[in-house]
Design a protein around this motif. Structure first.
Motif, PDB file in Angstrom:
ATOM      1  N   LYS A  20       7.874  -8.593 -58.401  1.00 26.36           N
ATOM      2  CA  LYS A  20       6.545  -9.176 -58.253  1.00 26.36           C
ATOM      3  C   LYS A  20       6.035  -9.563 -59.640  1.00 26.36           C
ATOM      4  CE  LYS A  20       2.097  -8.357 -55.978  1.00 26.36           C
ATOM      5  NZ  LYS A  20       1.271  -7.417 -55.181  1.00 26.36           N
ATOM      6  N   GLY A  21       5.567 -10.808 -59.765  1.00 20.30           N
ATOM      7  CA  GLY A  21       5.112 -11.293 -61.065  1.00 20.30           C
ATOM      8  C   GLY A  21       6.219 -11.900 -61.895  1.00 20.30           C
ATOM      9  N   LYS A  22       7.390 -12.124 -61.316  1.00 20.97           N
ATOM     10  CA  LYS A  22       8.555 -12.630 -62.042  1.00 20.97           C
ATOM     11  C   LYS A  22       8.220 -13.870 -62.879  1.00 20.97           C
ATOM     12  CE  LYS A  22      13.032 -13.096 -62.941  1.00 20.97           C
ATOM     13  NZ  LYS A  22      13.778 -12.121 -63.756  1.00 20.97           N
ATOM     14  N   GLY A  23       8.608 -13.825 -64.136  1.00 18.46           N
ATOM     15  CA  GLY A  23       8.427 -14.970 -65.012  1.00 18.46           C
ATOM     16  C   GLY A  23       7.175 -14.911 -65.875  1.00 18.46           C
ATOM     17  N   TYR A  24       6.309 -13.915 -65.595  1.00 14.38           N
ATOM     18  CA  TYR A  24       5.136 -13.708 -66.440  1.00 14.38           C
ATOM     19  C   TYR A  24       5.144 -12.239 -66.827  1.00 14.38           C
ATOM     20  CZ  TYR A  24       0.445 -14.392 -68.329  1.00 14.38           C
ATOM     21  OH  TYR A  24      -0.647 -14.491 -69.178  1.00 14.38           O
ATOM     22  N   ALA A  25       5.487 -11.961 -68.056  1.00 15.06           N
ATOM     23  CA  ALA A  25       5.822 -10.601 -68.487  1.00 15.06           C
ATOM     24  C   ALA A  25       4.729  -9.588 -68.171  1.00 15.06           C
ATOM     25  CB  ALA A  25       6.139 -10.593 -69.986  1.00 15.06           C
ATOM     26  N   LEU A  26       3.480  -9.953 -68.413  1.00 14.97           N
ATOM     27  CA  LEU A  26       2.391  -9.010 -68.178  1.00 14.97           C
ATOM     28  C   LEU A  26       2.258  -8.670 -66.699  1.00 14.97           C
ATOM     29  CD1 LEU A  26      -0.306 -10.461 -70.617  1.00 14.97           C
ATOM     30  CD2 LEU A  26       1.018  -8.350 -70.903  1.00 14.97           C
ATOM     31  N   ALA A  27       2.488  -9.664 -65.845  1.00 21.35           N
ATOM     32  CA  ALA A  27       2.414  -9.423 -64.407  1.00 21.35           C
ATOM     33  C   ALA A  27       3.572  -8.560 -63.936  1.00 21.35           C
ATOM     34  CB  ALA A  27       2.407 -10.753 -63.653  1.00 21.35           C
ATOM     35  N   GLU A  28       4.737  -8.723 -64.533  1.00 27.55           N
ATOM     36  CA  GLU A  28       5.871  -7.870 -64.181  1.00 27.55           C
ATOM     37  C   GLU A  28       5.590  -6.422 -64.575  1.00 27.55           C
ATOM     38  OE1 GLU A  28       9.694  -9.200 -65.507  1.00 27.55           O
ATOM     39  OE2 GLU A  28       9.168 -11.324 -65.303  1.00 27.55           O
ATOM     40  N   LYS A  29       4.886  -6.240 -65.680  1.00 29.01           N
ATOM     41  CA  LYS A  29       4.644  -4.896 -66.202  1.00 29.01           C
ATOM     42  C   LYS A  29       3.550  -4.164 -65.424  1.00 29.01           C
ATOM     43  CE  LYS A  29       3.519  -2.505 -70.537  1.00 29.01           C
ATOM     44  NZ  LYS A  29       3.188  -2.687 -71.982  1.00 29.01           N
ATOM     45  N   ASP A  30       2.487  -4.883 -65.047  1.00 35.12           N
ATOM     46  CA  ASP A  30       1.363  -4.260 -64.326  1.00 35.12           C
ATOM     47  C   ASP A  30       1.065  -5.112 -63.100  1.00 35.12           C
ATOM     48  OD1 ASP A  30      -0.931  -3.041 -63.425  1.00 35.12           O
ATOM     49  OD2 ASP A  30      -1.878  -2.886 -65.391  1.00 35.12           O
ATOM     50  N   GLN A  31       1.826  -4.872 -62.033  1.00 36.49           N
ATOM     51  CA  GLN A  31       1.769  -5.750 -60.867  1.00 36.49           C
ATOM     52  C   GLN A  31       0.483  -5.591 -60.072  1.00 36.49           C
ATOM     53  OE1 GLN A  31       5.432  -4.310 -59.274  1.00 36.49           O
ATOM     54  NE2 GLN A  31       6.680  -5.829 -60.325  1.00 36.49           N
ATOM     55  N   THR A  32      -0.092  -4.404 -60.066  1.00 37.94           N
ATOM     56  CA  THR A  32      -1.356  -4.208 -59.355  1.00 37.94           C
ATOM     57  C   THR A  32      -2.476  -4.982 -60.037  1.00 37.94           C
ATOM     58  OG1 THR A  32      -0.687  -2.008 -58.587  1.00 37.94           O
ATOM     59  CG2 THR A  32      -3.044  -2.508 -58.591  1.00 37.94           C
ATOM     60  N   LYS A  33      -2.572  -4.866 -61.335  1.00 43.75           N
ATOM     61  CA  LYS A  33      -3.616  -5.559 -62.099  1.00 43.75           C
ATOM     62  C   LYS A  33      -3.516  -7.070 -61.926  1.00 43.75           C
ATOM     63  CE  LYS A  33      -5.221  -6.132 -66.900  1.00 43.75           C
ATOM     64  NZ  LYS A  33      -5.007  -5.684 -68.306  1.00 43.75           N
ATOM     65  N   TRP A  34      -2.281  -7.580 -61.843  1.00 44.59           N
ATOM     66  CA  TRP A  34      -2.062  -9.018 -61.789  1.00 44.59           C
ATOM     67  C   TRP A  34      -1.860  -9.539 -60.371  1.00 44.59           C
ATOM     68  CZ3 TRP A  34      -2.711 -12.341 -65.810  1.00 44.59           C
ATOM     69  CH2 TRP A  34      -2.895 -11.748 -67.065  1.00 44.59           C
ATOM     70  N   HIS A  35      -2.194  -8.731 -59.379  1.00 42.32           N
ATOM     71  CA  HIS A  35      -2.132  -9.227 -57.995  1.00 42.32           C
ATOM     72  C   HIS A  35      -3.095 -10.403 -57.820  1.00 42.32           C
ATOM     73  CE1 HIS A  35      -1.876  -9.298 -53.648  1.00 42.32           C
ATOM     74  NE2 HIS A  35      -3.191  -9.209 -53.584  1.00 42.32           N
ATOM     75  N   ALA A  36      -4.321 -10.233 -58.291  1.00 39.52           N
ATOM     76  CA  ALA A  36      -5.319 -11.302 -58.253  1.00 39.52           C
ATOM     77  C   ALA A  36      -6.249 -11.089 -59.446  1.00 39.52           C
ATOM     78  CB  ALA A  36      -6.097 -11.285 -56.945  1.00 39.52           C
ATOM     79  N   PRO A  37      -5.827 -11.509 -60.638  1.00 47.26           N
ATOM     80  CA  PRO A  37      -6.525 -11.123 -61.865  1.00 47.26           C
ATOM     81  C   PRO A  37      -7.796 -11.900 -62.163  1.00 47.26           C
ATOM     82  CG  PRO A  37      -4.683 -12.543 -62.389  1.00 47.26           C
ATOM     83  CD  PRO A  37      -4.615 -12.292 -60.914  1.00 47.26           C
ATOM     84  N   GLY A  38      -8.039 -12.992 -61.449  1.00 52.29           N
ATOM     85  CA  GLY A  38      -9.132 -13.870 -61.839  1.00 52.29           C
ATOM     86  C   GLY A  38      -8.649 -14.856 -62.896  1.00 52.29           C
ATOM     87  N   LEU A  39      -9.554 -15.448 -63.643  1.00 49.58           N
ATOM     88  CA  LEU A  39      -9.171 -16.422 -64.664  1.00 49.58           C
ATOM     89  C   LEU A  39      -8.644 -15.694 -65.896  1.00 49.58           C
ATOM     90  CD1 LEU A  39     -12.192 -18.902 -64.424  1.00 49.58           C
ATOM     91  CD2 LEU A  39     -10.180 -18.681 -62.951  1.00 49.58           C
ATOM     92  N   PHE A  40      -7.646 -16.308 -66.544  1.00 48.47           N
ATOM     93  CA  PHE A  40      -7.055 -15.653 -67.707  1.00 48.47           C
ATOM     94  C   PHE A  40      -6.438 -16.674 -68.648  1.00 48.47           C
ATOM     95  CE2 PHE A  40      -3.817 -15.901 -64.430  1.00 48.47           C
ATOM     96  CZ  PHE A  40      -2.656 -16.245 -65.101  1.00 48.47           C
ATOM     97  N   ASP A  41      -6.202 -16.247 -69.877  1.00 49.58           N
ATOM     98  CA  ASP A  41      -5.508 -17.061 -70.871  1.00 49.58           C
ATOM     99  C   ASP A  41      -4.013 -16.849 -70.669  1.00 49.58           C
ATOM    100  OD1 ASP A  41      -4.135 -17.845 -73.287  1.00 49.58           O
ATOM    101  OD2 ASP A  41      -6.093 -17.904 -74.290  1.00 49.58           O
ATOM    102  N   LYS A  42      -3.301 -17.888 -70.253  1.00 53.79           N
ATOM    103  CA  LYS A  42      -1.892 -17.704 -69.918  1.00 53.79           C
ATOM    104  C   LYS A  42      -1.031 -17.374 -71.143  1.00 53.79           C
ATOM    105  CE  LYS A  42      -0.299 -22.492 -70.327  1.00 53.79           C
ATOM    106  NZ  LYS A  42       0.407 -23.599 -69.666  1.00 53.79           N
ATOM    107  N   ILE A  43      -1.517 -17.700 -72.331  1.00 52.26           N
ATOM    108  CA  ILE A  43      -0.749 -17.430 -73.550  1.00 52.26           C
ATOM    109  C   ILE A  43      -0.928 -15.978 -73.981  1.00 52.26           C
ATOM    110  CG2 ILE A  43      -0.301 -18.091 -75.924  1.00 52.26           C
ATOM    111  CD1 ILE A  43       0.396 -20.244 -73.854  1.00 52.26           C
ATOM    112  N   THR A  44      -2.179 -15.559 -74.119  1.00 54.32           N
ATOM    113  CA  THR A  44      -2.446 -14.200 -74.611  1.00 54.32           C
ATOM    114  C   THR A  44      -2.484 -13.163 -73.488  1.00 54.32           C
ATOM    115  OG1 THR A  44      -4.857 -14.411 -74.406  1.00 54.32           O
ATOM    116  CG2 THR A  44      -3.839 -15.193 -76.452  1.00 54.32           C
ATOM    117  N   GLY A  45      -2.730 -13.613 -72.267  1.00 52.56           N
ATOM    118  CA  GLY A  45      -2.861 -12.680 -71.148  1.00 52.56           C
ATOM    119  C   GLY A  45      -4.245 -12.077 -71.035  1.00 52.56           C
ATOM    120  N   GLU A  46      -5.199 -12.547 -71.842  1.00 50.18           N
ATOM    121  CA  GLU A  46      -6.568 -12.021 -71.757  1.00 50.18           C
ATOM    122  C   GLU A  46      -7.194 -12.443 -70.428  1.00 50.18           C
ATOM    123  OE1 GLU A  46     -10.992 -12.516 -73.812  1.00 50.18           O
ATOM    124  OE2 GLU A  46      -9.258 -13.621 -74.606  1.00 50.18           O
ATOM    125  N   ILE A  47      -7.649 -11.469 -69.656  1.00 52.13           N
ATOM    126  CA  ILE A  47      -8.342 -11.756 -68.404  1.00 52.13           C
ATOM    127  C   ILE A  47      -9.817 -11.907 -68.727  1.00 52.13           C
ATOM    128  CG2 ILE A  47      -8.931 -10.881 -66.115  1.00 52.13           C
ATOM    129  CD1 ILE A  47      -6.258  -9.397 -66.119  1.00 52.13           C
TER     130      ILE A  47
END
Length: 641
Positions: free
Chosen positions: A288-315
């Motif tokens: 789950k979250g394949k291809g986006y490292a932060l989503a792979e690491k914390d899949q619950t947080k990144w289930h529906a994170p809202g708006l975010f900076d795709k480069i830095t991962g800042e939500i």
């Protein structure tokens, strides 16, 4: 902001276009599709990690199957973004989950490729089996049905019921088990361990792969090869990994596990399985979250994170100058711990939503008294009832929309036996961007018709705390419903000493003239805002916060109906059979003839949008309440003239 798809993806407007892509370029399609999802969701919001995990599967299914003639059913639908983009909705995808835009879930009225409307889990196998049975009856022998279901959804009883039937229905259905060890929160239970056992049995998987490689090189007919492979598979499963016989025991031919991110392997496997008749299950393993490292690491947080900076991962979070009130669910999560520290009989139960309901706080602090039971609402209610027979005080926390699935258990296992289970209905009322499958519109009517029920709703966080406190008291002997909305906090200073609330007693917040507003739950805050506006115009309605839809505060109602000729009721639930209907029933029983206006969710399906947009559309925000009071006041003046 315009988001440009990749060079290959921009040429794909349908699965037919996808099929024109050379097989060796499918990995590029997957890369571009994954990047497009990241680009759009980071800017426009939505569910995220689930769709990234099935990019290859989405491409492979539409490449190998003849959709929409072949029926493809996605379970829940969080993961269907790639499917939507590949089926003619790429350019409209930025409108996903926005007011008047694309639905966040598959929806039959939106596209012929969305074969079944979903939003709740564990329905895909039943739906796909129904389609396969219909195809067989109509003689459509070349038409296929595929259900894609996650290992989290597979924990629900309905999925097992459907597999049990599929094994004897003799219909051509393929079940794809997408195994990523996640639903929204990490999966729990014996099934998780079972699937882990299958997917990590190196001996079994190596033997199985070797058998297929050997047979694939033999100069014998394809059908005979499959028959031989099937027999050898059965032998391997019996000798090496006995637990892998679960699906086979249900008469489902089991294939896998295979790497769900190997597009070439997926396409080859799906094309082979398309030619194999009968019920079968393909087990794929994905991240789950394949291809986006932060989503792979914390899949619950990144289930529906809202708006975010795709480069830095800042939500991105809204910034406020003053402290903001907490969400209702967080108040629940912290309050149940406070109560449990003083009452050793208190337990918490949730069906697979510990983060969403905030029961996670109690699970961390009191792991022996708070439990995630998996996607099993029916079981959650009845296990709570079982504990209640032994004197425990169980807070069973289920989203209002999901509680619909456990209605029978509430009737038979809780209400008939008068067991004091506390049913906490999170996300009651309109929920926003998730739309009609998730709106908690119906719980007031479907609970109000059941004997022995207490139905309450807090107007703010302090009221929620006090209702929870009241519900766990030994003197409370009936099932106790507490419904509250998604988010929507009101009080920054909310953690105050507990006070018992007399069951069935509301409160008068304001005296007034001519018109009385009777509110139930959080919309009382909309009423309060409307009253502040109206008082500036010289209009002074009274306000009664009723607190309970059952039992009603009869004393307070007699006061309101005696002193005010015109009544406005406000609720965050359907107007059919809800709180307003309860007021009309009371009036009929006691011979009152007041003029009544009922505000709430109208008798139609409400689509998705922000809460502000939907409250306005449905006509029970502060502006609508004020307009209704003005209308009644004007009519009163006209009658007086």
């Amino acid at each position: 902001m315009h988001i440009e798809p990749g060079s290959l993806l921009k040429t794909i407007n349908s699965p037919e276009d996808l099929k024109k892509v050379p097989r060796e370029q499918l990995h590029q399609v997957c890369d571009e599709l994954r990047q497009y999802i990241i680009d759009v969701v980071s800017v426009h919001g939505g569910h995220f990690a689930a769709s990234l995990g099935v990019v290859e599967l989405s491409v492979a299914l539409h490449y190998a199957y003849n959709t929409p003639y072949d029926q493809l059913v996605w379970d829940v639908g969080h993961q269907a973004y790639g499917h939507k983009i590949l089926t003619g909705r790429r350019d409209a995808f930025p409108s996903n989950r926005k007011y008047k835009g694309l639905s966040g879930f598959p929806k039959r009225s939106e596209s012929e490729y969305d074969t079944f409307g979903v939003g709740h889990s564990s329905t895909s196998i039943s739906a796909a089996l129904g389609m396969a049975m219909a195809a067989k009856y109509k003689g459509e022998t070349d038409r296929k049905a595929v259900a894609v279901i996650g290992d989290g959804s597979m924990t629900a009883g309905m999925a097992f019921e459907a597999m049990n039937h599929a094994g004897v229905a003799d219909s051509d259905v393929l079940i794809i088990l997408n195994d990523n060890c996640m639903s929204i929160d990490p999966n729990v239970g014996a099934l998780k361990a079972y699937l882990t056992d299958i997917s990590t049995s190196h001996t079994y998987n190596k033997l199985r792969d070797d058998v297929w490689k050997i047979l694939g090189k033999l100069p014998i007919g394809k059908r005979f090869t499959r028959e031989m492979a099937s027999k050898l598979e059965a032998g391997i499963k019996g000798m090496v990994n006995k637990s892998s016989n679960l699906f086979e025991a249900l008469n489902l031919r089991y294939f896998g596990p295979i790497d769900g991110h190997n597009i070439t392997k997926l396409v080859d496997t799906l094309k082979d399985l398309r030619d194999i008749p009968g019920p079968k299950l393909l087990h794929i393993v994905t991240v789950k979250g394949k291809g986006y490292a932060l989503a792979e690491k914390d899949q619950t947080k990144w289930h529906a994170p809202g708006l975010f900076d795709k480069i830095t991962g800042e939500i991105y979070k809204k910034k406020f100058d003053t402290p903001q009130p907490p969400k209702y669910q967080d108040v629940f999560g912290h309050t149940i711990i406070e109560l449990a520290e003083h009452n050793k009989k208190i337990f918490g139960i949730t069906p697979a939503m510990p983060s969403g309901s905030s029961l996670k706080f109690m699970m961390e602090k009191m792991p022996d008294r708070a439990f995630d039971v998996g996607i099993c609402e029916q079981h959650a209610v009845t296990v709570s009832a079982g504990m209640a027979t032994q004197g425990m005080r169980v807070f069973c926390n289920i989203y209002s929309s999901f509680m619909q699935r456990a209605f029978d258990q509430v009737v038979h296992d809780v209400a008939i036996q008068k067991l004091p289970v506390v049913l906490c209905l999170d996300r009651a009322g309109l929920v926003g961007e998730d739309g009609p499958t998730h709106h908690g519109a119906y719980d007031i009517p479907y609970f109000r018709c059941i004997p022995n029920m207490v139905i309450s709703a807090p107007m703010n966080e302090q009221e929620l705390r006090n209702l929870m406190y009241t519900a766990q008291l030994e003197s409370t002997e009936l099932p106790f419903v507490i419904r509250y909305p998604r988010g929507e906090g009101m009080l920054s200073d909310w953690r105050k000493p507990f006070e018992e609330i007399t069951i069935g007693k509301g409160r008068k917040l304001r005296d007034g003239k001519d018109v009385a507003i009777l509110s139930f739950g959080h919309p009382g805050n909309f009423a309060a805002a409307a009253i502040r506006e109206l008082r500036g115009e010289g209009i002074t309605p009274a306000h009664f916060d009723m607190r309970f839809a059952k039992p009603l505060d009869e004393e307070l109602l007699h006061e309101a109906l005696t002193n005010y000729e015109r009544i406005v009721t406000v609720e965050d639930g359907t107007v059919v059979g809800g709180f307003g209907s309860a007021i009309l029933e009371f009036m009929q029983q006691h011979g009152y003839k007041n003029e009544v206006r009922i505000l709430g969710i109208p008798d139609r399906l409400v689509e998705h949008g922000t809460l502000k947009e939907l409250h306005h559309e449905c006509g029970y925000d502060a502006a609508a309440i004020a307009a209704e009071v003005r209308s009644l006041t004007t009519s009163n003046m006209a009658e007086a003239i």
